[in-house]
Scaffold this active site. Structure first.
Site, mmCIF file in Angstrom:
data_model
loop_
_atom_site.group_PDB
_atom_site.id
_atom_site.type_symbol
_atom_site.label_atom_id
_atom_site.label_comp_id
_atom_site.label_asym_id
_atom_site.label_seq_id
_atom_site.Cartn_x
_atom_site.Cartn_y
_atom_site.Cartn_z
ATOM 1 N N ASP A 429 0.748 -1.394 -0.074
ATOM 2 C CA ASP A 429 0.107 -0.092 -0.025
ATOM 3 C C ASP A 429 0.812 1.154 0.009
ATOM 4 O OD1 ASP A 429 -2.327 1.533 0.231
ATOM 5 O OD2 ASP A 429 -2.434 1.323 2.606
ATOM 6 N N GLU A 432 2.529 4.817 -3.914
ATOM 7 C CA GLU A 432 2.488 6.135 -5.108
ATOM 8 C C GLU A 432 3.950 6.671 -5.319
ATOM 9 O OE1 GLU A 432 0.134 5.741 -2.833
ATOM 10 O OE2 GLU A 432 -1.104 4.351 -4.238
ATOM 11 N N ASP A 505 -8.929 3.695 -2.575
ATOM 12 C CA ASP A 505 -9.889 4.149 -1.432
ATOM 13 C C ASP A 505 -11.426 4.497 -2.122
ATOM 14 O OD1 ASP A 505 -8.295 3.439 0.435
ATOM 15 O OD2 ASP A 505 -7.593 5.423 0.842
#
Ligand code: MIG
Length: 818
Positions: A429, A432, A505
């Site tokens: 997770d 990015e 999300d």
């Protein structure tokens, strides 16, 4: 002398005049011939030469390389000052892997590089490049010559390519963009971003997949702009007749991928960027996740509930709270005093444990991971050599440079403890990368980029990909024979070689359920086959109806995981009362029944590069009327679904592609090539099976290895024509399939008014553990009087749905039903 020089230049530059007017005669750094920053366009072609399968064209200053990659793929590169960058790509591991036959021609107007399927035309007068098929039909061509603009701050160039957008041309692809399937009229940027509760049309999101498909008059081609910098795409948004793509740096390098079938475009895109490895069978089951399940008693409770309530489940996730102060590769021993024991007990009960791992490593001199990374200089540094530090869950963190091979190897090894504790999969997770407050790294952060060094401008979009690559390779190495399971949030083209993805999300709203249906179809045609949404919506509270409809869509999401944010009410398939629990069970069971089919569809992806979800346009690309259809799609070749996406929806119109179809729930037959109104009570969703399909089904199981299959059920759907179906079988979680230890079975079904013939062809070296098939003959239009299996008579009975049932040996060759 110096004065003479200045005099001489006086005529052509204004600044010279100014310098002289100011009375400065002694200039030791004359800023005289600095060109103004303008867009430069390629001029007429002035020459060419060839080296192997690369052709070089120049306008005297800039050069263009045309490379024949395969019969259907041609790569174009631009070097503004005729200096090409070294050929290195994270997306395309090797760019010359295919043998292709090609010829080169030159005439008055143009040069032509021709393969067996495609011709690349380079027009001499204006350097416009076009791609045609062998019949001379133009698929794609430049609107203006390739152009560039110098970047005085960072060096290099902004690079641009502008193509003709043909009237009515539709555009697909580009990864996870949360918008309509056809992106004509829209502009996008690619810059991986943590976008909590994103909205319809928001851009950019988590992933950068600079690949699109153009579809015009039923013929398709693809463009893959392999550039890791921030890239932009404009699909006839700025100008109705132009499609452009450009980047803030790097090279203008793109692959033209010929069709004409969209399926083949995707397949060929995978031929250069790779396919997803075959996941372990359990990873195709149902996964239960939440932020977070802790302590251990909670996890056990969850597992017990699944088994007691008889709701199938194969994986349970541990989100960030399992760690000690969010330090990666540690356990919170208060919550999880004996992880190994807990994971073993879960495994004995058929659950795989997946844990989250983020990139941020806590700055803590007493933490071994930080100490190792610091000692070996594995963390990213700023332009001036300071460490890249930022706040994430653990507090102040530093971040490994995953674009360094040595760092990736170190990272892969860090999983040893987790693997020894029994962890079966890893969830990456925040890659990015996400940093609290400022969003991501500043641009001056430096990266190794596998020796081709660059700033964060160049490495940002691949950071997450290289992280999950390190994770995957580490797990693969530690597992030895078993297949790992990995999932990542951030990605760049090619990430499918290392991981599955989820859409990030999302929100518990009907809008987001609809968005999810668009995003998964889009990811599928963009080369990211193993994808799913957070079922139920990550933030916010779904009501019972929304949750159940989302589970239904989840059955036909390649990756099926329910997840919810920490500030929401607890949410499991039984959280909405007994009626909805029964509904959720029914659909999760359906996923398990369909597993042998789902697994076979995945194999078609891994081996042949076909997408798993196929938008209707892809199934019938010659019909322009299909372009706006976004709700129905095919899962593999044989199933068509149209999930219910609106609250209170009692019925919906479903378009079926040409051919015969059967309604899964009652075997009734439908004619394709038109729309049908279908009732959608809560316990049904539109699900159709193509006529002639042989659909394998497992019995309902609580997890994929719960039962030994005694006899495999095959549903045979009658057709009056001939149809092929494929089934793939293997161990389910080893890499033996790479050594041909698998079975590929082909079933040919051929029907007539009063007969049905089924032929089986088997290829491969695996041996299944069952001995027989139970054939269920669906929708036979005649009464059965005789069944001959390899020339021997067999007995047919009827099941409670009126289908004829015959038990036959698994290696039958021919069955004739009359
Ligand atoms: O800042 O790990 O998208 O799935 O549960 C939030 C906690 C970090 C974001 C992920 C979400 C996950 C959550 N994470």
């Amino acid at each position: 002398m110096a004065k003479d020089l200045i005099k001489q230049q006086e005529t052509d530059t204004l600044s010279t005049t100014q310098v002289l007017d100011d009375g400065i005669h002694h200039v030791n750094n004359p800023v005289l011939d600095l060109p103004e920053i303008v867009k430069n366009y390629l001029g007429p072609v002035a020459g060419f030469h060839q080296e192997n399968n690369n052709y070089y064209f120049t306008d005297g200053g800039a050069s263009v390389e045309i490379k024949v990659v395969s019969d259907e793929i041609i790569r174009v590169r631009l070097a503004p000052k005729s200096q090409f960058l070294e050929d290195f790509s994270y997306a395309v591991p090797q760019s010359d892997q295919h043998v292709a036959v090609y010829t080169f021609e030159e005439d008055q107007e143009a040069y032509r590089v021709k393969t067996n399927t495609v011709t690349c035309v380079i027009r001499k007068a204006d350097f416009l490049i076009a791609f045609e098929d062998r019949e001379g039909k133009e698929y794609n061509k430049d609107y203006s010559p390739m152009h560039w603009e110098e970047n005085p701050d960072f060096g290099g160039y902004y690079v641009y390519c502008t193509k003709v957008a043909q009237a009515n041309e539709a555009f697909y692809g580009l990864g996870d963009k949360p918008t309509h399937l056809n992106v004509r009229g829209r502009r996008f940027a690619n810059w991986n971003s943590d976008t909590y509760s994103f909205q319809f049309n928001q851009d950019p999101l988590y992933r950068s997949i600079p690949f699109y498909i153009g579809l015009h008059e039923g013929d398709a081609y693809g463009i893959f702009f392999d550039n890791t910098f921030k890239t932009y795409f404009d699909f006839a948004a700025e100008a109705y007749d132009q499609t452009s793509f450009w980047s803030e740096g790097g090279e203008l390098q793109y692959y033209y991928i010929h069709g004409p079938h969209m399926m083949d475009v995707v397949k060929r895109y995978h031929s250069i960027t790779g396919t997803h490895y075959l996941p372990p069978l359990w990873a195709l089951g149902f996964h239960q996740c939440r932020w977070s399940y802790y302590p251990e008693s909670k996890v056990r409770d969850l597992a017990r509930n699944f088994r007691e309530r008889q709701i199938p489940c194969d994986a349970i996730y541990l989100d960030i709270d399992y760690m000690d102060g969010y330090r990666c590769f540690t356990w919170n021993k208060r919550y999880f005093p004996d992880p190994k024991k807990m994971i073993k007990e879960l495994a004995d009960d058929g659950f795989h444990t997946v844990v989250i791992i983020d990139p941020g490593i806590k700055v803590d001199e007493n933490y071994w991971v930080f100490k190792e990374g610091k000692k070996n200089r594995y963390f990213c540094r700023r332009g001036d050599d300071y460490f890249m530090e930022g706040y994430v869950w653990p507090g102040r963190c530093q971040f490994p440079d995953f674009t360094n091979q040595e760092v990736r190897e170190w990272w892969g090894g860090l999983f040893k403890g987790l693997v020894e504790a029994g962890v079966a999969g890893v969830w990456n997770d925040m890659n990015e990368p996400a940093v609290f407050g400022r969003g991501t790294f500043p641009n001056d952060v430096r990266h190794n980029f596998d020796g081709y060094r660059g700033s964060h401008r160049k490495a940002h979009n691949v950071y997450g990909m290289q992280m999950v690559r390190a994770t995957y390779e580490g797990l693969k190495n530690l597992f030895q024979k078993k297949r790992p399971f990995t999932i990542t949030r951030a990605a760049y083209a090619g990430t499918q070689r290392y991981a599955s993805v989820w859409t990030g999300d999302n929100v518990a709203t009907w809008d987001h359920l609809r968005l999810g249906a668009l995003q998964l179809q889009r990811l599928s045609v963009s080369g990211m086959p193993f994808c799913g949404t957070d079922i139920g919506g990550f933030s916010g509270e779904p009501d019972a109806e929304l949750f159940t409809r989302w589970i239904q869509f989840g059955v036909f999401s390649p990756f099926m995981r329910a997840h919810s944010a920490g500030d929401t009410a607890e949410r499991e398939p039984w959280s909405f009362g007994p009626d909805y629990e029964a509904l959720n069970r029914k659909f999760i069971e359906l996923r398990y029944q369909l597993l042998p089919y789902i697994y076979s569809v995945f194999w078609e992806h891994t081996k042949y590069g076909f997408p798993i979800l196929r938008p209707i346009t892809m199934v019938e690309q010659r019909l322009d009327t299909n372009i706006p259809r976004e709700e129905e799609f095919c899962f593999g070749d044989k199933l068509l679904v149209s999930p219910v996406l609106y609250q209170g929806q009692q019925r919906k119109m479903v378009y079926l592609p040409a051919g015969g179809w059967y309604y899964y729930w009652d075997d009734s037959s439908f004619e394709g090539g038109k729309e049908h109104e279908v009732n959608t009570p809560m316990d049904e969703m539109p699900l159709f099976v193509r006529a002639g399909t042989v659909l394998p089904e497992y019995p309902v199981m609580q997890h994929v290895y719960e039962k030994k299959i005694e006899s495999l059920k095959l549903l045979v759907y009658y057709t009056a024509q001939e149809a092929n179906s494929y089934m793939y079988e293997d161990h389910g979680d080893t890499f033996a399939y790479e050594q041909q230890i698998y079975l590929e079975k082909k079933f040919v079904v051929k029907g007539a008014a009063k007969s049905l013939k089924i032929t089986q062809y088997i290829d491969g070296l695996y041996s299944e553990r069952y001995d027989t098939y139970d054939l269920h003959l669906v929708a036979l239009p005649f009464k059965v009087s005789r069944v001959m299996v390899d020339d021997k008579p067999a007995i047919a009975t009827q099941d409670n749905q009126g289908r004829y049932v015959v038990k036959v040996p698994k290696d039958f060759k021919n069955i004739i039903v009359t």
